[in-house]
Design an enzyme around this catalytic site. Structure first.
Site, PDB file in Angstrom:
ATOM      1  N   LYS A   1       0.954 -15.099  16.124  1.00  0.00           N
ATOM      2  CA  LYS A   1      -0.145 -15.224  15.164  1.00  0.00           C
ATOM      3  C   LYS A   1      -1.130 -14.088  15.389  1.00  0.00           C
ATOM      4  O   LYS A   1      -1.586 -13.853  16.514  1.00  0.00           O
ATOM      5  CB  LYS A   1      -0.884 -16.551  15.336  1.00  0.00           C
TER       6      LYS A   1
ATOM      7  N   ASP B   1      -3.221 -14.987  10.099  1.00  0.00           N
ATOM      8  CA  ASP B   1      -4.129 -16.121   9.909  1.00  0.00           C
ATOM      9  C   ASP B   1      -5.554 -15.619   9.645  1.00  0.00           C
ATOM     10  O   ASP B   1      -6.382 -15.559  10.548  1.00  0.00           O
ATOM     11  CB  ASP B   1      -4.091 -17.005  11.158  1.00  0.00           C
TER      12      ASP B   1
ATOM     13  N   LYS C   1      -7.404 -16.945   6.924  1.00  0.00           N
ATOM     14  CA  LYS C   1      -8.149 -18.079   6.357  1.00  0.00           C
ATOM     15  C   LYS C   1      -9.019 -17.670   5.165  1.00  0.00           C
ATOM     16  O   LYS C   1     -10.225 -17.896   5.144  1.00  0.00           O
ATOM     17  CB  LYS C   1      -9.006 -18.751   7.435  1.00  0.00           C
TER      18      LYS C   1
ATOM     19  N   ARG D   1      -3.981 -20.350  24.303  1.00  0.00           N
ATOM     20  CA  ARG D   1      -4.384 -20.226  25.700  1.00  0.00           C
ATOM     21  C   ARG D   1      -3.410 -20.830  26.697  1.00  0.00           C
ATOM     22  O   ARG D   1      -3.319 -20.361  27.824  1.00  0.00           O
ATOM     23  CB  ARG D   1      -5.790 -20.828  25.874  1.00  0.00           C
TER      24      ARG D   1
ATOM     25  N   ASP E   1     -12.799 -17.603  -0.895  1.00  0.00           N
ATOM     26  CA  ASP E   1     -13.717 -16.842  -1.738  1.00  0.00           C
ATOM     27  C   ASP E   1     -13.450 -17.232  -3.182  1.00  0.00           C
ATOM     28  O   ASP E   1     -12.669 -18.156  -3.447  1.00  0.00           O
ATOM     29  CB  ASP E   1     -13.518 -15.337  -1.517  1.00  0.00           C
TER      30      ASP E   1
ATOM     31  N   THR F   1      -8.846 -27.972  13.734  1.00  0.00           N
ATOM     32  CA  THR F   1      -8.624 -28.882  14.859  1.00  0.00           C
ATOM     33  C   THR F   1      -9.817 -28.912  15.812  1.00  0.00           C
ATOM     34  O   THR F   1      -9.848 -29.726  16.726  1.00  0.00           O
ATOM     35  CB  THR F   1      -7.353 -28.499  15.637  1.00  0.00           C
TER      36      THR F   1
END
Length: 239
Positions: free
Chosen positions: A32, A59, A61, A215, A64, A123
């Site tokens: 990603k 990604d 997002k 992570r 607009d 999330t």
């Protein structure tokens, strides 16, 4: 497909390729690229990843007015990535125009269209936060279900959501509508800033179509070992 997608949450290409060099013998790698990395390195980082045979989830997002999103997706559609994202909260027309731009861009470039995925609720968002800050009176589950149905009915190929919501999303959409899940942690890891987290094994049991893992892999003492642990949990439950 059911990929394990490594979130390259690094600030520049040097950090990215220092990390990825550890995975040089890993086949079918999927990563990603998010806002931090893309805004610093630009489309060139995508080209470099593709040269290594790596699939890309871009990604950004987008959120607009519909025309702006369509034109942005027209550009992204030419980048030969596998997945891109918009916010479902942008509404029906924005999602439709995003898909239109994406298809136009991929057709111009002669590449396979990316999957258009809609963000439901992040999330990192709790129900209390959604109600107090977004002034959404529906429950978190109702909000996610509404966004999933809105996304599907307007041309999206799937959603980004917590794996905890996958069973309900699959029940209210079609079998081929994708649920790609961030917020994945190994049992021994901290949840950090995520509120709704699950392990790879739990995600598989809930019906996930793909994991986004950051992570737990990128900050592990042994990233290869961590990746293999995620893969083992994921594939054992999916087999």
């Amino acid at each position: 497909m059911r990929p394990i997608i490594i979130a390259l949450d690094f600030r520049d290409r040097q950090q990215v390729f220092t990390f990825l060099d550890q995975f040089e013998h890993q086949e079918r790698l999927f990563v990603k690229v998010g806002m931090e990395l893309f805004y610093f390195e630009g489309p060139k980082i995508l080209s470099e990843l593709r040269k290594r045979g790596i699939q890309i989830f871009l990604d950004l997002k987008l959120y607009d007015i519909p025309n702006t999103v369509e034109q942005a997706m027209y550009q992204l559609g030419q980048q030969e990535v596998s997945m891109v994202t918009v916010h479902a909260a942008g509404g029906a027309e924005m999602i439709r125009r995003a898909k239109k731009g994406l298809l136009r861009g991929s057709e111009k470039a002669g590449v396979q269209p990316a999957k258009l995925l809609a963000i439901t609720q992040l999330t990192s968002t709790s129900e209390e936060q959604m109600r107090s800050e977004q002034l959404v009176n529906a429950s978190l589950t109702e909000s996610v279900m509404h966004y999933a149905q809105l996304a599907q009915s307007n041309g999206a190929d799937g959603v980004i959501a917590s794996a905890l919501e996958d069973p309900m999303i699959h029940r209210t959409t079609s079998n081929d509508f994708l649920c790609i899940n961030p917020g994945i942690r190994l049992a021994s890891d901290s949840a950090d800033d995520q509120k709704r987290v699950v392990t790879p094994a739990q995600a598989a049991r809930l019906g996930s179509d793909g994991l986004v893992v950051g992570r737990s892999i990128t900050q592990a003492e042994d990233p290869i070992a961590a990746y293999k642990t995620v893969a083992k949990e994921w594939r054992t439950e999916n087999d």
